[in-house]
Design a protein around this motif. Structure first.
Motif: not given
Length: 413
Positions: A101-109
């Motif tokens: 689920d995209p709500s369980n993803l954190y995108v970072l550097s």
């Protein structure tokens, strides 16, 4: 699961709670203090889109990554290695990971940033994360920067690498509640060892018993070399709070494409509480730039091709390495071996321990103008090891191996 007191994630004040409730109901409130210039027609023409300031990263980028992961898991389910992996997992009651689920993803550097966020999420100053040795020293360095202790646990080699589960249990027990996470690198760098099914089950049991999370770095996962059957990603693990790290740096063979992500999984209540705290950390560090996020779908389109391209290179060089070492042994002078590596980009060469690693490194520098990474860089427990990259073009790789063999023979002369 107890999270660090660094993050003030207490109850919302009445105004913030009302705003959150209105947003959840689909009727967000207007903002009298909206200071986002992209909402007021003040963004430059070449950056016209509105900035959403979503702490987990722009939803479109997270959705694209989730779609990619889910499609990749579908491909894995049809691969030649899947039946053995699924059978091994089933025998240990490890169900297949659910769709992301995209709500369980954190995108970072980067995954390096992910380690820092997770150290702040899980550990008060002075609390600890367990990290594997031998291993790349990144975790220890980031722990130092975040006032967190890094406690090593050992891997041992007996024809292949395995985790010293007793050392992990001892560290958890002796930590008396201060060890908040177990870091696993799947596969490890530089040993190349994947987490075996039995090891995984025991780590889950230990993490649950000692109220610790799993941090799984899986950036090298798809670069198999000499794997055993039954290995699987930690991503999506439901039995214990798990933070799986991945990103474009290895997937695209593009370290200058600094995009990483954290996938959060585990028991629902732990995940919800972790994400509540992690939202505050990520919001303080500001969400990923839209300039980068807008390019993520295009980068994902190249991911499968690039991963296979790199995988073919490292497997080809691994085969060539075995050929060169076998030829050296047949000549009567062969004293260099390669330790079995199940996956990754680097392998460990073993040479006679009578040769000092620094002496060999200096000879490589003086006689061949080549730098190296000896075993003690990775906290190998004995002398006589050298890490070599499998990434160079075949002609350069062959030259590198021959240089190492020549240097070893000169040291023995």
């Amino acid at each position: 699961m107890r999270f660090s007191s660094r993050v003030n994630a207490g109850a919302m004040n009445p105004i913030a709670a009302q705003a959150a409730a209105a947003k959840a109901a689909g009727h967000p409130l207007g903002q009298l203090n909206d200071s986002n210039p992209t909402h007021h027609g003040l963004a430059p023409q070449f950056l016209p889109e509105a900035y959403t300031a979503d702490p987990r990263g722009p939803l479109g980028a997270r959705q694209a990554i989730a779609d990619f992961i889910n499609a990749s898991r579908g491909r894995c389910a049809n691969s030649a290695n899947a039946p053995a992996a699924n059978a091994a997992n089933a025998s240990l009651s490890l169900p297949a990971a659910p769709a992301v689920d995209p709500s369980n993803l954190y995108v970072l550097s980067s995954t390096s940033e992910a380690y820092a966020w997770l150290a702040m999420l899980l550990c008060n100053p002075g609390e600890a994360i367990l990290m594997p040795k031998p291993g790349y020293p990144l975790i220890e360095s980031i722990c130092n920067l975040t006032a967190t202790r890094a406690i090593p646990y050992q891997q041992f080699f007996d024809g292949s690498w395995a985790l010293d589960l007793a050392s992990i249990e001892n560290a958890l027990r002796e930590g008396n509640g201060s060890v908040k996470a177990i870091a696993v690198i799947n596969p490890n760098n530089p040993t190349g060892a994947y987490t075996k099914p039995g090891e995984r089950q025991r780590l889950i049991e230990l993490a649950k018993h000692y109220d610790a999370a799993i941090i799984a770095d899986e950036v090298f996962y798809d670069f198999t070399l000499e794997p055993f059957d039954g290995n699987a990603r930690w991503a999506g693990e439901q039995g214990v709070l798990t933070f799986s790290l991945d990103g474009f740096s290895k997937m695209l063979a593009a370290p200058h494409a600094k995009v990483g992500w954290i996938e959060v999984s585990g028991p629902a209540e732990d995940v919800a509480q972790a994400e509540r705290h992690l939202d505050m950390i990520s919001d303080d560090f500001l969400p990923m730039s839209n300039l980068i996020a807008d390019r993520i779908p295009a980068m994902l389109q190249e991911a499968a091709t690039q991963t296979e391209r790199v995988a073919a290179r490292v497997r080809g060089n691994m085969a060539e390495l075995h050929r060169l070492l076998d030829a050296d042994k047949q000549s009567g002078d062969g004293v260099v071996d390669v330790l079995r590596s199940e996956g990754g980009w680097n392998v460990l060469l073993r040479f006679p321990s009578s040769i000092d690693e620094n002496a060999l490194g200096l000879r490589l520098a003086h006689d061949f103008h080549m730098n190296c990474q000896p075993g003690y860089y990775f906290d190998m427990q004995s002398n006589g090891f050298l890490s070599i990259s499998l990434l160079p073009k075949p002609t350069q790789f062959e030259r590198n191996v021959r240089i190492i063999l020549d240097a070893v023979h000169r040291e023995l002369a």
